[in-house]
Write a protein that holds these residues in place. Sequence first.
Motif, mmCIF file in Angstrom:
data_model
loop_
_atom_site.group_PDB
_atom_site.id
_atom_site.type_symbol
_atom_site.label_atom_id
_atom_site.label_comp_id
_atom_site.label_asym_id
_atom_site.label_seq_id
_atom_site.Cartn_x
_atom_site.Cartn_y
_atom_site.Cartn_z
ATOM 1 N N GLU A 7 -1.654 21.988 -3.587
ATOM 2 C CA GLU A 7 -0.859 22.090 -4.996
ATOM 3 C C GLU A 7 0.727 22.140 -4.756
ATOM 4 O O GLU A 7 1.221 21.387 -5.656
ATOM 5 C CB GLU A 7 -1.372 23.269 -6.036
ATOM 6 C CG GLU A 7 -2.989 22.929 -6.037
ATOM 7 C CD GLU A 7 -3.410 21.456 -6.902
ATOM 8 O OE1 GLU A 7 -2.718 21.092 -7.526
ATOM 9 O OE2 GLU A 7 -4.549 21.252 -6.538
ATOM 10 N N ALA A 8 1.093 23.117 -3.980
ATOM 11 C CA ALA A 8 2.397 23.083 -3.796
ATOM 12 C C ALA A 8 3.061 21.647 -3.234
ATOM 13 O O ALA A 8 3.755 21.311 -3.802
ATOM 14 C CB ALA A 8 2.914 24.273 -3.185
ATOM 15 N N ALA A 9 2.590 21.360 -2.321
ATOM 16 C CA ALA A 9 2.813 20.223 -1.599
ATOM 17 C C ALA A 9 2.777 18.994 -2.423
ATOM 18 O O ALA A 9 3.690 17.970 -2.664
ATOM 19 C CB ALA A 9 2.016 19.773 -0.314
ATOM 20 N N MET A 10 1.674 18.792 -3.357
ATOM 21 C CA MET A 10 1.480 17.748 -4.357
ATOM 22 C C MET A 10 2.736 17.658 -5.422
ATOM 23 O O MET A 10 3.325 16.724 -5.793
ATOM 24 C CB MET A 10 0.294 17.630 -4.820
ATOM 25 C CG MET A 10 -0.785 17.454 -4.020
ATOM 26 S SD MET A 10 -0.572 15.632 -3.190
ATOM 27 C CE MET A 10 -0.989 14.763 -4.922
ATOM 28 N N ARG A 11 3.373 19.111 -5.499
ATOM 29 C CA ARG A 11 4.703 19.077 -6.524
ATOM 30 C C ARG A 11 5.653 18.401 -5.949
ATOM 31 O O ARG A 11 6.673 18.024 -6.663
ATOM 32 C CB ARG A 11 4.640 20.474 -6.866
ATOM 33 C CG ARG A 11 3.572 20.855 -7.997
ATOM 34 C CD ARG A 11 3.777 22.143 -8.578
ATOM 35 N NE ARG A 11 4.022 23.454 -7.908
ATOM 36 C CZ ARG A 11 2.867 24.161 -7.531
ATOM 37 N NH1 ARG A 11 1.565 23.891 -7.964
ATOM 38 N NH2 ARG A 11 2.952 24.997 -6.726
ATOM 39 N N HIS A 12 5.743 18.384 -4.520
ATOM 40 C CA HIS A 12 6.787 17.657 -4.016
ATOM 41 C C HIS A 12 6.770 16.133 -3.778
ATOM 42 O O HIS A 12 7.566 15.660 -3.436
ATOM 43 C CB HIS A 12 7.182 18.262 -2.627
ATOM 44 C CG HIS A 12 7.886 20.009 -2.857
ATOM 45 N ND1 HIS A 12 8.842 19.966 -2.356
ATOM 46 C CD2 HIS A 12 7.333 21.033 -3.349
ATOM 47 C CE1 HIS A 12 9.013 21.441 -2.548
ATOM 48 N NE2 HIS A 12 8.106 21.962 -3.074
ATOM 49 N N ALA A 13 5.477 15.694 -4.248
ATOM 50 C CA ALA A 13 5.372 14.253 -4.035
ATOM 51 C C ALA A 13 6.367 13.458 -4.724
ATOM 52 O O ALA A 13 6.703 13.806 -5.905
ATOM 53 C CB ALA A 13 3.909 13.857 -4.381
ATOM 54 N N THR A 14 6.755 12.296 -4.201
ATOM 55 C CA THR A 14 7.561 11.514 -4.876
ATOM 56 C C THR A 14 6.931 9.880 -4.925
ATOM 57 O O THR A 14 6.243 9.661 -4.109
ATOM 58 C CB THR A 14 8.896 11.125 -4.088
ATOM 59 O OG1 THR A 14 8.777 10.777 -2.707
ATOM 60 C CG2 THR A 14 9.769 12.530 -4.049
ATOM 61 N N TYR A 15 7.214 9.323 -6.050
ATOM 62 C CA TYR A 15 6.521 8.138 -5.905
ATOM 63 C C TYR A 15 7.430 7.043 -6.618
ATOM 64 O O TYR A 15 8.626 6.963 -7.167
ATOM 65 C CB TYR A 15 5.299 8.244 -7.169
ATOM 66 C CG TYR A 15 4.285 9.097 -6.979
ATOM 67 C CD1 TYR A 15 3.330 8.935 -6.196
ATOM 68 C CD2 TYR A 15 4.543 10.574 -7.525
ATOM 69 C CE1 TYR A 15 2.234 9.944 -5.911
ATOM 70 C CE2 TYR A 15 3.592 11.370 -7.148
ATOM 71 C CZ TYR A 15 2.600 11.002 -6.437
ATOM 72 O OH TYR A 15 1.363 12.156 -6.213
ATOM 73 N N GLU A 16 6.997 5.564 -6.059
ATOM 74 C CA GLU A 16 7.845 4.439 -6.589
ATOM 75 C C GLU A 16 6.821 3.371 -6.771
ATOM 76 O O GLU A 16 5.898 3.292 -6.148
ATOM 77 C CB GLU A 16 8.963 3.975 -5.674
ATOM 78 C CG GLU A 16 8.673 3.647 -4.150
ATOM 79 C CD GLU A 16 9.776 3.645 -3.405
ATOM 80 O OE1 GLU A 16 10.213 2.486 -3.296
ATOM 81 O OE2 GLU A 16 10.068 4.538 -2.474
ATOM 82 N N ILE A 17 7.401 2.336 -7.506
ATOM 83 C CA ILE A 17 6.629 1.067 -7.588
ATOM 84 C C ILE A 17 7.272 0.085 -6.914
ATOM 85 O O ILE A 17 8.603 -0.080 -6.802
ATOM 86 C CB ILE A 17 6.729 0.626 -9.160
ATOM 87 C CG1 ILE A 17 6.101 1.645 -10.054
ATOM 88 C CG2 ILE A 17 6.045 -0.726 -9.280
ATOM 89 C CD1 ILE A 17 6.218 1.658 -11.756
ATOM 90 N N LEU A 18 6.454 -0.547 -6.063
ATOM 91 C CA LEU A 18 6.919 -1.512 -5.066
ATOM 92 C C LEU A 18 7.005 -3.057 -5.763
ATOM 93 O O LEU A 18 6.709 -3.137 -6.850
ATOM 94 C CB LEU A 18 6.077 -1.593 -3.834
ATOM 95 C CG LEU A 18 5.839 -0.289 -3.020
ATOM 96 C CD1 LEU A 18 5.010 -0.363 -1.943
ATOM 97 C CD2 LEU A 18 7.251 0.472 -2.764
ATOM 98 N N GLU A 19 7.503 -3.841 -5.062
ATOM 99 C CA GLU A 19 7.645 -5.280 -5.504
ATOM 100 C C GLU A 19 6.499 -5.798 -6.026
ATOM 101 O O GLU A 19 6.752 -6.548 -6.813
ATOM 102 C CB GLU A 19 8.458 -6.110 -4.583
ATOM 103 C CG GLU A 19 10.047 -5.634 -4.480
ATOM 104 C CD GLU A 19 10.790 -6.614 -3.287
ATOM 105 O OE1 GLU A 19 10.298 -7.697 -3.176
ATOM 106 O OE2 GLU A 19 11.811 -6.192 -2.896
ATOM 107 N N ASP A 20 5.440 -5.601 -5.296
ATOM 108 C CA ASP A 20 4.190 -6.146 -5.500
ATOM 109 C C ASP A 20 3.335 -5.296 -6.682
ATOM 110 O O ASP A 20 2.213 -5.693 -6.687
ATOM 111 C CB ASP A 20 3.289 -6.228 -4.423
ATOM 112 C CG ASP A 20 2.726 -4.794 -3.642
ATOM 113 O OD1 ASP A 20 3.084 -3.732 -4.286
ATOM 114 O OD2 ASP A 20 1.969 -4.914 -2.480
ATOM 115 N N LYS A 21 3.911 -4.482 -7.249
ATOM 116 C CA LYS A 21 3.731 -3.753 -8.538
ATOM 117 C C LYS A 21 2.517 -2.539 -8.044
ATOM 118 O O LYS A 21 1.749 -1.978 -8.650
ATOM 119 C CB LYS A 21 3.160 -4.701 -9.527
ATOM 120 C CG LYS A 21 3.879 -5.797 -10.142
ATOM 121 C CD LYS A 21 5.079 -5.134 -10.682
ATOM 122 C CE LYS A 21 5.965 -6.273 -11.221
ATOM 123 N NZ LYS A 21 7.253 -6.183 -11.279
#
Length: 68
Positions: A7-21
Amino acid sequence: MLTEYIEAAMRHATYEILEDKSFYGEIPECNGVWANELTLAETERDLRGTLEDWILLRTRDGREIPII
């Protein structure tokens, strides 16, 4: 204890949307833990599973797990 770490590690997750959506997610503190799926929910689910596998493999191999 394992659940708390995940749970702690998942709070550090980063996300982005790529060119292919598609969505890309990673946990920077956990080298090699990343996921890429069509939706954010799928990416989060895959990232959590990858993290769990990563923890098990590092534990099996006697490798350090970063403090989060």
